[in-house]
Scaffold this motif. Structure first.
Motif, PDB file in Angstrom:
ATOM      1  N   MET A  26     -40.736 -26.261  29.500  1.00  0.00           N
ATOM      2  CA  MET A  26     -39.859 -25.255  28.908  1.00  0.00           C
ATOM      3  C   MET A  26     -38.395 -25.603  29.225  1.00  0.00           C
ATOM      4  N   SER A  27     -37.543 -25.504  28.199  1.00  0.00           N
ATOM      5  CA  SER A  27     -36.142 -25.908  28.326  1.00  0.00           C
ATOM      6  C   SER A  27     -35.310 -24.779  28.930  1.00  0.00           C
ATOM      7  N   ILE A  28     -34.570 -25.122  29.971  1.00  0.00           N
ATOM      8  CA  ILE A  28     -33.737 -24.134  30.647  1.00  0.00           C
ATOM      9  C   ILE A  28     -32.559 -23.726  29.753  1.00  0.00           C
ATOM     10  N   CYS A  29     -32.044 -24.675  28.952  1.00  0.00           N
ATOM     11  CA  CYS A  29     -30.933 -24.354  28.038  1.00  0.00           C
ATOM     12  C   CYS A  29     -31.392 -23.373  26.965  1.00  0.00           C
ATOM     13  N   ASP A  30     -32.548 -23.665  26.371  1.00  0.00           N
ATOM     14  CA  ASP A  30     -33.063 -22.770  25.328  1.00  0.00           C
ATOM     15  C   ASP A  30     -33.413 -21.405  25.925  1.00  0.00           C
ATOM     16  N   ALA A  31     -33.934 -21.395  27.159  1.00  0.00           N
ATOM     17  CA  ALA A  31     -34.271 -20.123  27.810  1.00  0.00           C
ATOM     18  C   ALA A  31     -33.016 -19.272  27.988  1.00  0.00           C
ATOM     19  N   ARG A  32     -31.930 -19.896  28.456  1.00  0.00           N
ATOM     20  CA  ARG A  32     -30.691 -19.156  28.703  1.00  0.00           C
ATOM     21  C   ARG A  32     -30.198 -18.488  27.424  1.00  0.00           C
ATOM     22  N   ARG A  33     -30.303 -19.203  26.304  1.00  0.00           N
ATOM     23  CA  ARG A  33     -29.882 -18.655  25.008  1.00  0.00           C
ATOM     24  C   ARG A  33     -30.684 -17.434  24.593  1.00  0.00           C
ATOM     25  N   ARG A  34     -31.925 -17.328  25.091  1.00  0.00           N
ATOM     26  CA  ARG A  34     -32.820 -16.268  24.609  1.00  0.00           C
ATOM     27  C   ARG A  34     -32.854 -15.035  25.530  1.00  0.00           C
ATOM     28  N   VAL A  35     -32.042 -15.052  26.589  1.00  0.00           N
ATOM     29  CA  VAL A  35     -31.959 -13.883  27.471  1.00  0.00           C
ATOM     30  C   VAL A  35     -31.221 -12.754  26.740  1.00  0.00           C
ATOM     31  N   THR A  36     -31.807 -11.542  26.767  1.00  0.00           N
ATOM     32  CA  THR A  36     -31.131 -10.372  26.185  1.00  0.00           C
ATOM     33  C   THR A  36     -31.060  -9.294  27.269  1.00  0.00           C
ATOM     34  N   ASP A  37     -30.546  -8.107  26.926  1.00  0.00           N
ATOM     35  CA  ASP A  37     -30.493  -7.062  27.957  1.00  0.00           C
ATOM     36  C   ASP A  37     -31.860  -6.420  28.183  1.00  0.00           C
ATOM     37  N   ARG A  38     -32.863  -6.817  27.412  1.00  0.00           N
ATOM     38  CA  ARG A  38     -34.229  -6.333  27.671  1.00  0.00           C
ATOM     39  C   ARG A  38     -35.073  -7.339  28.470  1.00  0.00           C
ATOM     40  N   THR A  39     -34.557  -8.557  28.664  1.00  0.00           N
ATOM     41  CA  THR A  39     -35.330  -9.568  29.401  1.00  0.00           C
ATOM     42  C   THR A  39     -35.535  -9.128  30.841  1.00  0.00           C
ATOM     43  N   ARG A  40     -36.793  -9.144  31.282  1.00  0.00           N
ATOM     44  CA  ARG A  40     -37.090  -8.756  32.671  1.00  0.00           C
ATOM     45  C   ARG A  40     -37.561  -9.943  33.512  1.00  0.00           C
ATOM     46  N   ALA A  41     -38.177 -10.933  32.847  1.00  0.00           N
ATOM     47  CA  ALA A  41     -38.818 -12.003  33.617  1.00  0.00           C
ATOM     48  C   ALA A  41     -38.892 -13.298  32.827  1.00  0.00           C
ATOM     49  N   ILE A  42     -39.065 -14.378  33.579  1.00  0.00           N
ATOM     50  CA  ILE A  42     -39.310 -15.703  33.001  1.00  0.00           C
ATOM     51  C   ILE A  42     -40.661 -16.172  33.536  1.00  0.00           C
ATOM     52  N   MET A  43     -41.497 -16.675  32.637  1.00  0.00           N
ATOM     53  CA  MET A  43     -42.785 -17.258  33.046  1.00  0.00           C
ATOM     54  C   MET A  43     -42.730 -18.746  32.748  1.00  0.00           C
ATOM     55  N   ILE A  44     -42.742 -19.565  33.802  1.00  0.00           N
ATOM     56  CA  ILE A  44     -42.743 -21.013  33.561  1.00  0.00           C
ATOM     57  C   ILE A  44     -44.160 -21.551  33.744  1.00  0.00           C
ATOM     58  N   MET A  45     -44.437 -22.724  33.169  1.00  0.00           N
ATOM     59  CA  MET A  45     -45.772 -23.316  33.282  1.00  0.00           C
ATOM     60  C   MET A  45     -45.595 -24.808  33.570  1.00  0.00           C
ATOM     61  N   HIS A  46     -46.228 -25.265  34.655  1.00  0.00           N
ATOM     62  CA  HIS A  46     -46.094 -26.679  35.060  1.00  0.00           C
ATOM     63  C   HIS A  46     -47.019 -27.530  34.188  1.00  0.00           C
ATOM     64  N   TYR A  47     -46.531 -27.861  32.994  1.00  0.00           N
ATOM     65  CA  TYR A  47     -47.374 -28.534  31.994  1.00  0.00           C
ATOM     66  C   TYR A  47     -48.056 -29.790  32.564  1.00  0.00           C
TER      67      TYR A  47
END
Ligand SMILES: *Cc1c(COP(=O)(O)O)cnc(C)c1O
Length: 381
Positions: free
Chosen positions: A116-137
């Motif tokens: 999972m891309s950290i840059c793309d994740a940062r772009r998708r944070v909103t004021d409703r985001t509570r958590a991030i789930m990462i997966m060690h592919y």
């Protein structure tokens, strides 16, 4: 376990490592006649925690239950958004839906880096985001410090889907909760089973309550006269592990480090063979990337007929699979969450092929798989 594979035998994609120690462990549970949530489950939790150098762990009856318990212990529910990879097994997203929250799919870093891309994740944070789930592919370790920093910047919880990294140091040490799976095709197995590592002792205590109906005392306590009645202090679930699985887990934990070493050696052998025999094949991640070598993913050349490759490999006696079809492209997820586009995830999901990898393979097996792949590629071009 040593063994000679006949040239005609099917090379399995994955295989549980089971033998006399597992048989004995199961027979002892039968003889003892205490079947669930007893001393063996507790000892398995402690052994698993010891292996991962964390304080303690909570055993449950599947990896999916481990993910659900992680979310439940932090009250992730309606109104919350959780950032998840689409390049994962569907449970990574379905547990968020079951919690009543919304999975927000994030793209991978690049077509040959299916994290999972950290840059793309940062772009998708909103004021409703509570958590991030990462997966060690595939068992390849994510950069936990970088993800912790992103989570802290935005006041988010950090969860790990650690289904691929049993025995890999670091998992569960930095995140708020890490969920492991012991399904039959994972690096260690209890047939079905899972484990949650929670850093905060209070959350861990709560997770134990939620695992078994929110009850303050359990059957074993009452049988031993440690408790008479019980209260219910949470609306909990039945995510309990039984003693048969606990007994298997104790044995498997002891053998896991050796198996993971063998997996890494086989993966290195694959890289060398593939580089020599099939230079058009891309192997994701750098050779030095820290890994539990859960699976052996490769990228087929662009435009290659994958179903044809799979059929040719099967005819040559080699099982293959795809890890994974992108979650956001599944019919249910398109219908429920709209037409999300994740270009790198989609390209990876279309070209990926998983080759056999488990500790009972040997070097001749790897050579057989790679030469089967070389022949299949010639046909499928
Ligand atoms: C296997 C797996 C799960 C689910 O684990 P179960 O024990 O089968 O419930 C979740 N996430 C990933 C990435 C997996 O590979």
């Amino acid at each position: 376990m040593s063994r000679v594979t006949p040239a005609s035998a099917v090379i399995e994609l994955a295989a549980p490592m089971l033998g006399e120690p597992e048989k004995r462990a199961l027979a002892e549970v039968i003889d003892d006649r205490w079947l669930t949530m007893g001393d063996r489950v507790r000892r398995f939790e402690q052994a698993f925690a010891g292996l991962h150098e964390v304080e303690d762990a909570v055993a449950v009856n599947s990896g999916t239950a481990a993910l659900q318990l992680s979310l439940a212990a932090f009250d992730i529910g309606p109104g919350a958004e959780v950032l998840v990879p689409s390049m994962s097994f569907v449970a990574t997203a379905s547990v968020v839906v079951h919690a009543g929250a919304t999975p927000v799919f994030v793209d991978v870093e690049a077509v040959d880096r299916p994290h999972m891309s950290i840059c793309d994740a940062r772009r998708r944070v909103t004021d409703r985001t509570r958590a991030i789930m990462i997966m060690h592919y595939g068992g390849y370790a994510m950069d936990l410090a970088a993800w912790r920093a992103l989570a802290d910047d935005h006041g988010l919880l950090l969860f790990e889907d650690a289904a691929h990294v049993a025995g890999l140091a670091g998992a569960g040490t930095v995140s708020d909760a890490a969920a492991f799976s012991f399904f039959t095709n994972k690096n260690m197995t209890t047939a079905e089973g899972g484990m949650v590592v929670l850093r905060d002792p209070e959350r861990r205590r709560r997770a134990r309550l939620l695992r078994t109906h929110g009850m303050t005392a359990h059957t074993l306590d009452r049988a031993h006269g440690r408790a008479v009645g019980y209260d219910v202090v949470e609306c909990g679930h039945n995510w309990r592990m039984d003693e048969l699985r606990g007994a298997l887990g104790i044995v498997q934990v002891e053998r896991l480090a050796g198996w993971n070493r063998t997996r890494r050696e086989l993966a290195a052998r694959y890289r060398a063979e593939l580089g020599r025999a099939t230079p058009e094949i891309v192997v994701p991640f750098d050779p030095g990337h820290r890994t539990s070598a859960h699976i052996m993913p490769v990228l087929l050349p662009e435009g290659c007929d994958r179903p044809r490759v799979v059929a040719e490999m099967r005819a040559a006696g080699v099982q293959t699979s795809v890890h994974f079809p992108a979650i956001h492209r599944f019919e249910y997820y398109r219908r429920s969450f709209g037409d999300v586009r994740l270009p790198n995830t989609e390209r990876f999901g279309e070209r990926e092929l998983t080759l056999p990898l488990h500790p009972a393979l040997d070097t001749p097996d790897v050579e057989r798989v790679v030469s089967a792949l070389r022949r299949a590629l010639r046909v499928a071009r």
